[in-house]
Design a protein around this motif. Sequence first.
Motif, mmCIF file in Angstrom:
data_model
loop_
_atom_site.group_PDB
_atom_site.id
_atom_site.type_symbol
_atom_site.label_atom_id
_atom_site.label_comp_id
_atom_site.label_asym_id
_atom_site.label_seq_id
_atom_site.Cartn_x
_atom_site.Cartn_y
_atom_site.Cartn_z
ATOM 1 N N SER A 1 0.828 -1.118 -0.088
ATOM 2 C CA SER A 1 0.221 -0.059 0.006
ATOM 3 C C SER A 1 0.945 1.038 -0.009
ATOM 4 C CB SER A 1 -0.957 0.088 1.323
ATOM 5 O OG SER A 1 -1.720 1.370 1.278
ATOM 6 N N ARG A 2 0.819 1.992 -1.180
ATOM 7 C CA ARG A 2 1.427 3.309 -1.200
ATOM 8 C C ARG A 2 0.781 4.466 -1.974
ATOM 9 N NH1 ARG A 2 7.547 2.041 -3.456
ATOM 10 N NH2 ARG A 2 7.881 4.156 -2.427
ATOM 11 N N GLY A 3 1.330 5.548 -1.366
ATOM 12 C CA GLY A 3 0.765 6.626 -2.053
ATOM 13 C C GLY A 3 1.213 6.870 -3.702
ATOM 14 N N ALA A 4 0.524 7.346 -4.447
ATOM 15 C CA ALA A 4 0.809 7.503 -5.773
ATOM 16 C C ALA A 4 0.414 8.481 -6.475
ATOM 17 C CB ALA A 4 0.172 6.159 -6.578
ATOM 18 N N ALA A 5 0.929 8.925 -7.665
ATOM 19 C CA ALA A 5 0.681 10.082 -8.540
ATOM 20 C C ALA A 5 0.751 9.447 -9.855
ATOM 21 C CB ALA A 5 1.144 11.204 -8.235
ATOM 22 N N GLY A 6 0.182 10.082 -10.913
ATOM 23 C CA GLY A 6 0.188 9.269 -12.140
ATOM 24 C C GLY A 6 -0.730 10.370 -13.284
ATOM 25 N N PHE A 7 -1.120 9.282 -14.060
ATOM 26 C CA PHE A 7 -2.210 9.750 -15.205
ATOM 27 C C PHE A 7 -3.378 8.769 -15.152
ATOM 28 C CE2 PHE A 7 1.832 11.830 -16.047
ATOM 29 C CZ PHE A 7 1.465 12.921 -16.107
ATOM 30 N N TRP A 8 -4.389 9.455 -15.310
ATOM 31 C CA TRP A 8 -5.733 8.742 -15.702
ATOM 32 C C TRP A 8 -5.698 8.276 -17.289
ATOM 33 C CZ3 TRP A 8 -8.183 5.258 -13.608
ATOM 34 C CH2 TRP A 8 -9.430 4.822 -13.955
ATOM 35 N N VAL A 9 -5.855 7.206 -17.602
ATOM 36 C CA VAL A 9 -5.744 6.690 -19.204
ATOM 37 C C VAL A 9 -7.142 6.017 -19.545
ATOM 38 C CG1 VAL A 9 -4.368 5.069 -20.833
ATOM 39 C CG2 VAL A 9 -3.354 6.031 -18.961
ATOM 40 N N GLU A 10 -7.604 6.509 -20.759
ATOM 41 C CA GLU A 10 -8.654 5.962 -21.326
ATOM 42 C C GLU A 10 -8.560 5.664 -22.863
ATOM 43 O OE1 GLU A 10 -12.239 8.391 -20.621
ATOM 44 O OE2 GLU A 10 -12.110 8.058 -18.376
ATOM 45 N N ASN A 11 -8.842 4.617 -23.528
ATOM 46 C CA ASN A 11 -8.690 4.104 -24.736
ATOM 47 C C ASN A 11 -7.207 4.258 -25.060
ATOM 48 O OD1 ASN A 11 -11.394 3.603 -24.966
ATOM 49 N ND2 ASN A 11 -11.567 5.859 -25.384
ATOM 50 N N GLY A 12 -6.295 3.852 -24.036
ATOM 51 C CA GLY A 12 -4.913 3.795 -24.467
ATOM 52 C C GLY A 12 -4.263 5.122 -24.574
ATOM 53 N N GLU A 13 -5.085 6.436 -24.151
ATOM 54 C CA GLU A 13 -4.435 7.751 -24.393
ATOM 55 C C GLU A 13 -4.589 8.417 -22.808
ATOM 56 O OE1 GLU A 13 -3.229 9.066 -26.760
ATOM 57 O OE2 GLU A 13 -3.762 7.634 -28.376
ATOM 58 N N LEU A 14 -3.605 9.271 -22.477
ATOM 59 C CA LEU A 14 -3.467 10.022 -21.315
ATOM 60 C C LEU A 14 -4.518 10.795 -21.395
ATOM 61 C CD1 LEU A 14 0.489 10.628 -20.739
ATOM 62 C CD2 LEU A 14 -0.967 8.695 -19.990
ATOM 63 N N GLN A 15 -5.211 11.109 -20.110
ATOM 64 C CA GLN A 15 -6.391 11.820 -20.175
ATOM 65 C C GLN A 15 -6.251 13.220 -19.145
ATOM 66 O OE1 GLN A 15 -9.356 11.546 -21.943
ATOM 67 N NE2 GLN A 15 -7.996 10.031 -22.975
ATOM 68 N N TYR A 16 -5.695 12.912 -18.029
ATOM 69 C CA TYR A 16 -5.270 13.865 -17.226
ATOM 70 C C TYR A 16 -4.443 13.316 -15.986
ATOM 71 C CZ TYR A 16 -9.445 11.699 -14.744
ATOM 72 O OH TYR A 16 -10.408 10.852 -14.415
ATOM 73 N N PRO A 17 -3.831 14.365 -15.228
ATOM 74 C CA PRO A 17 -3.012 13.931 -14.137
ATOM 75 C C PRO A 17 -3.880 13.483 -12.977
ATOM 76 C CG PRO A 17 -2.370 16.253 -14.455
ATOM 77 C CD PRO A 17 -3.512 15.763 -15.721
ATOM 78 N N VAL A 18 -3.115 12.617 -12.192
ATOM 79 C CA VAL A 18 -3.788 12.163 -10.978
ATOM 80 C C VAL A 18 -2.865 12.310 -9.706
ATOM 81 C CG1 VAL A 18 -5.006 10.223 -9.784
ATOM 82 C CG2 VAL A 18 -5.465 10.611 -12.298
ATOM 83 N N SER A 19 -3.379 12.700 -8.498
ATOM 84 C CA SER A 19 -2.614 12.877 -7.457
ATOM 85 C C SER A 19 -3.378 12.365 -6.224
ATOM 86 C CB SER A 19 -2.034 14.023 -7.318
ATOM 87 O OG SER A 19 -2.959 15.192 -7.007
ATOM 88 N N GLU A 20 -2.973 12.343 -5.255
ATOM 89 C CA GLU A 20 -3.494 11.955 -3.716
ATOM 90 C C GLU A 20 -4.417 10.837 -3.947
ATOM 91 O OE1 GLU A 20 -5.252 15.545 -1.877
ATOM 92 O OE2 GLU A 20 -4.293 16.852 -3.303
ATOM 93 N N ILE A 21 -3.676 9.784 -4.237
ATOM 94 C CA ILE A 21 -4.294 8.286 -4.175
ATOM 95 C C ILE A 21 -3.558 7.547 -3.596
ATOM 96 C CG2 ILE A 21 -5.891 9.046 -6.199
ATOM 97 C CD1 ILE A 21 -3.816 7.183 -7.920
ATOM 98 N N THR A 22 -4.067 6.265 -3.197
ATOM 99 C CA THR A 22 -3.176 5.256 -2.680
ATOM 100 C C THR A 22 -3.629 3.668 -3.577
ATOM 101 O OG1 THR A 22 -3.410 5.910 -0.222
ATOM 102 C CG2 THR A 22 -2.893 3.767 -0.796
ATOM 103 N N ILE A 23 -2.422 3.164 -3.810
ATOM 104 C CA ILE A 23 -2.600 1.934 -4.502
ATOM 105 C C ILE A 23 -2.186 0.728 -3.750
ATOM 106 C CG2 ILE A 23 -2.439 2.875 -6.982
ATOM 107 C CD1 ILE A 23 0.419 1.992 -6.782
ATOM 108 N N ALA A 24 -3.173 -0.181 -3.783
ATOM 109 C CA ALA A 24 -3.099 -1.389 -2.870
ATOM 110 C C ALA A 24 -3.018 -2.689 -3.508
ATOM 111 C CB ALA A 24 -3.807 -1.210 -1.526
#
Length: 449
Positions: free
Chosen positions: A388-411
């Motif tokens: 479980s770690r904090g993460a940032a990156g980009f949301w992807v739809e149809n194989g294309e970057l849509q917008y940056p993402v922050s303040e989330i946790t992936i587990a």
Amino acid sequence: MTQPQQHPIYNQIDDVKNAVADVLAHAKKLGATSAEAAMSSTSGLSVSTRMGEVETIEFNQDGGLGISVYVGNHKGSASTADLSPDALRSVVEKAVDIARFTSDDPCNGVADKALLEMSPTDLDLFHPWQVSPDEAIEQCVAAEKAALEFDPRIVNSDGASLSSHQGIRVYGNSHGLIAGFPRTRHSLSTMVIGKEGEQMQRDSAYALSRVHTDLKSPEEVGLEAAQSTLAKLGSRKVSTRKVPVIFRADIANSLFGHLVSGIGGGALYRKSSFLLDSLDTQIFNRCVNIEEKPHLLRGLASSPFDSEGVKTIDREIITDGVLNTYLLASYAARRMNMQSTGHAGGIHNWLVKPTHGDLTSLLASMGTGLLVTELMGQGVNTVTGDYSRGAAGFWVENGELQYPVSEITIAGNLKDMFMGIEGVGGDIECRGAVQTGSILLNNMQIAGE
């Protein structure tokens, strides 16, 4: 390659070898039945700037000796940063005294003689850079300048730094091995801050190599830092859900770092690994293949022998998802009734075989999900595999970057994550001991809004 007669560091290696030989002889004279010692020396220049002004200029000169002596099966260890003859004799005496009070352990001792590298080859790791402080400052300033001038939204700098170091390490033991070699390491980095509306973001870029002419230019480093920072502006959260995830190449090696921890001898013989009893079993999806190549010329993790003098060899670590070997130093190997694998001190150039083309190809395979470009925190339990770690990156739809993402946790759990790897990109990140492309995982829990 740099020839021995062309650089004084090779004379220094000879002097250090003689000092290590004297230390080992003194240990034997004092009653040690076996002994091993390593002496290192590093020198170099580090410079940092911020907003075009010099912050630090440091000339580094470090060295030290560590010795372990064995009186029967009793072990004593000591170290010193004072390399004068009197100090070296004193540290040997302290190690022998300690050994007389430690418990008897039949697994103690230097590495088996048959496994040692008695004739190490030159892996072309030494490429000194006679960079002056003024030249280093110019490179740092140029990197910052390139970033700050790229876009008006780059409003500040957290600084730039340049480092150039050269060093030697000589290892010897009572089996008659005394060997060492020189190596260099050069780097250039910068971090900048971007602002859009009320939101501010920062990101960095760096170059790292044994050979300074292989580094990216200051302008390239600055431009990369600026572009990465700007890409994070306008970030938002996403709702809690389970989705496919891609770990971008520059952080994907952290996944395999957990593998290294899990199959290391220390964790295994202590029964504190999530990968107990995993040898010759499938721990990854069949698409994962990892080989170790310790003798790559100029490799950042290349070495002809490990920190116990054991010869390093090419190995298939993972074949079609199956674990072929543990990573064992001599003590752990004896505890487990196995043989040292030459991994005392770490791994040596792991190459993860790609299954896809570049990152774009991997994004197309994922379709919709999360591209992780930054990890935060240390929420990984290598005993249970819980992740479980904090993460940032980009949301992807149809194989294309849509917008940056922050303040989330992936587990998730590392066992499930390993088995859930569905692809490895061809965008290989080479600035570390694990050379891998981006990694596609079929499913992870994201905690967001």
